[in-house]
Design a protein around this motif. Structure first.
Motif, short mmCIF file in Angstrom:
data_model
loop_
_atom_site.label_atom_id
_atom_site.label_comp_id
_atom_site.label_asym_id
_atom_site.label_seq_id
_atom_site.Cartn_x
_atom_site.Cartn_y
_atom_site.Cartn_z
N HIS A 31 5.52 13.93 -1.61
CA HIS A 31 5.71 12.62 -2.22
C HIS A 31 5.15 11.50 -1.32
CE1 HIS A 31 8.79 15.16 -4.14
NE2 HIS A 31 8.70 14.32 -5.19
N ARG A 32 4.86 10.38 -1.98
CA ARG A 32 4.56 9.14 -1.25
C ARG A 32 5.19 7.99 -2.03
NH1 ARG A 32 -1.86 7.54 -2.08
NH2 ARG A 32 -1.85 7.46 -4.37
N THR A 33 5.46 6.90 -1.34
CA THR A 33 6.16 5.77 -1.97
C THR A 33 5.47 4.45 -1.61
OG1 THR A 33 7.64 5.53 -0.07
CG2 THR A 33 8.38 6.95 -1.88
N ARG A 34 5.82 3.41 -2.35
CA ARG A 34 5.41 2.05 -2.06
C ARG A 34 6.54 1.13 -2.52
NH1 ARG A 34 0.47 1.32 -6.47
NH2 ARG A 34 1.61 2.04 -8.31
N TYR A 35 6.44 -0.13 -2.18
CA TYR A 35 7.52 -1.05 -2.57
C TYR A 35 6.92 -2.34 -3.16
CZ TYR A 35 6.41 -3.01 2.04
OH TYR A 35 5.76 -3.53 3.12
N LEU A 93 6.86 3.36 -8.33
CA LEU A 93 7.05 3.20 -6.89
C LEU A 93 6.90 4.51 -6.13
CD1 LEU A 93 10.14 0.80 -6.84
CD2 LEU A 93 7.72 0.21 -6.81
N GLU A 94 6.81 5.65 -6.86
CA GLU A 94 6.74 6.95 -6.19
C GLU A 94 5.75 7.84 -6.92
OE1 GLU A 94 9.72 10.69 -5.02
OE2 GLU A 94 10.55 8.70 -5.46
N VAL A 103 0.86 -1.19 0.00
CA VAL A 103 0.00 0.00 0.00
C VAL A 103 0.90 1.24 0.00
CG1 VAL A 103 -1.87 -1.17 1.20
CG2 VAL A 103 -0.11 0.01 2.53
N TRP A 104 0.32 2.37 -0.41
CA TRP A 104 1.08 3.62 -0.43
C TRP A 104 1.39 4.07 1.00
CZ3 TRP A 104 3.33 5.51 -4.57
CH2 TRP A 104 2.79 5.27 -5.85
N SER A 105 2.55 4.69 1.15
CA SER A 105 2.88 5.35 2.42
C SER A 105 2.05 6.63 2.55
CB SER A 105 4.37 5.69 2.45
OG SER A 105 4.66 6.72 1.51
N PRO A 106 1.97 7.23 3.72
CA PRO A 106 1.30 8.55 3.83
C PRO A 106 2.06 9.59 3.01
CG PRO A 106 1.62 7.53 5.99
CD PRO A 106 2.41 6.72 5.03
N TRP A 107 1.36 10.65 2.62
CA TRP A 107 2.02 11.74 1.90
C TRP A 107 3.04 12.40 2.82
CZ3 TRP A 107 1.83 12.30 -3.16
CH2 TRP A 107 0.72 11.80 -3.86
N GLY A 108 4.19 12.75 2.23
CA GLY A 108 5.24 13.39 2.99
C GLY A 108 4.99 14.87 3.20
N LEU A 109 5.99 15.55 3.76
CA LEU A 109 5.88 16.98 4.02
C LEU A 109 5.80 17.77 2.72
CD1 LEU A 109 8.54 17.34 6.87
CD2 LEU A 109 6.04 17.28 7.12
N CYS A 110 5.10 18.87 2.75
CA CYS A 110 5.00 19.75 1.59
C CYS A 110 6.26 20.62 1.54
CB CYS A 110 3.75 20.63 1.71
SG CYS A 110 3.40 21.62 0.26
#
Length: 338
Positions: free
Chosen positions: A307-311, A326-327, A289-296
């Motif tokens: 950004h958000r990422t997954r693997y 992946l991003e 699943v996707w990670s939470p959205w990062g800082l703006c």
């Protein structure tokens, strides 16, 4: 190499136990069995050759295919010739303690005691047969056995190694056809779950199923869990993981012959088996699943980017669906910008 030696040593010890049980059982004479099943009227006994061929390849079963500790392989095969009123195991029925121990650990001592007890109690078991373990997913093992009219059925079981409690086998195959014996028979084999361990993958740790489930066939969609090693939702049916070939041979004076030991010639698939290994099962990419959205991030007064990422959980194989990006990034408005 250590795992292979352990399996072969276990098979040798098991064979000595089988020989002992057969020797003790020679003095027990079989009695007629009352049954609603049509009686075999073949006058003579029949000798058969059994060849088990593994089709467990990485191409046919790419998901979580075990390549080490231990690699894909087969336990020794344990089988019986018996009458119609006896079942070594049955689909949609509970596994006995003996079948449970064999399916989970490859240990056959309890199973042999159950067979011995059934043979003495209802005299429905005629002979026990065994074939040595195969140190590979695509090898072969062979043995010979004898049947006669009152005990014309064959059942056997072989454990899938490694696995929680998975096996292949046949239940009560009748080799008699009226007043004569079948010349040959060939059956494709599919995995079964003994219903005693709740693991989903080949290498799952021991996790006892409480209460115990019934024996069920494993399919491409059942159990319907993405973690299941046999879960291929794009397939209507799983390819066969093994097959068994039975061939009637000229009768000898032996009641049961020794199992044929693995050799370079019978470890390798031949003939049509080579074509069977060319099955390629597509395996789609599986993502987390996707990670939470990062800082703006960005300059104050301008649109920022986050950004958000997954693997990758499972890489694709055999032309399965490729892995997506992946991003991801998106525009954002910074909070508390001074």
């Amino acid at each position: 190499m250590v795992t292979t030696r352990i399996i072969l040593s276990t098979a040798e010890a098991l064979f000595h136990l089988i020989v002992m049980l057969l020797t003790l059982g020679r003095g027990v004479h079989s009695m007629p069995v009352t049954t609603d099943v049509p009686m075999c009227t073949a006058s003579d006994t029949a000798q058969y050759s059994l060849t088990f061929t593994g089709k467990w390849t990485m191409a046919a079963f790419p998901k979580q295919y075990p390549v080490y500790r231990p690699p894909a392989q087969w336990s020794n095969l344990i089988g019986l010739t018996h009458s119609s009123d006896y079942h070594m195991w049955q689909r949609n029925d509970f596994a006995s303690n003996g079948v449970r121990e064999f399916a989970e650990k490859g240990e056959a001592w309890t199973l042999m005691k159950e067979v011995e007890a059934a043979g003495k109690r209802i005299q429905s078991v005629y002979g026990i047969l065994s074939a040595p373990a195969v140190a590979g997913g695509t090898g072969q093992m062979s043995t010979e056995f004898e049947v006669f009219a009152r005990h014309s059925y064959l059942s056997f079981i072989a454990r899938i190694v490694p696995s929680p409690d998975w096996f292949v086998g046949v239940d009560s195959v009748d080799l008699c056809d009226g007043d004569h014996w079948k010349e040959n028979a060939s059956m494709e084999l599919f995995p079964y779950d003994a219903g005693t361990d709740s693991g989903f993958t080949f290498s799952s740790p021991n996790f006892e199923t409480i209460p115990q489930d019934k024996i069920t066939q494993i399919t491409s969609s059942s159990p319907s869990h993405p973690a299941n090693s046999f879960y291929y939702p794009r397939l209507k049916h799983l390819p066969p993981i093994a097959k068994v070939t039975l061939t009637k041979v000229n009768k000898t004076n032996q009641i049961i012959s020794l199992p044929l030991q693995p050799t370079q010639s019978n470890q390798l698939p031949t003939g049509n088996d080579i074509e069977d290994t060319l099955i390629n099962t597509p395996l789609d990419c599986e993502m987390s699943v996707w990670s939470p959205w990062g800082l703006c991030k960005g300059k104050c007064g301008d649109s920022g980017v986050q950004h958000r990422t997954r693997y990758i959980l499972m890489h694709p194989a055999n032309n399965g669906s490729p892995c997506p990006l992946l991003e991801e990034e998106r525009k954002c408005v910074q909070d508390n910008c001074l």
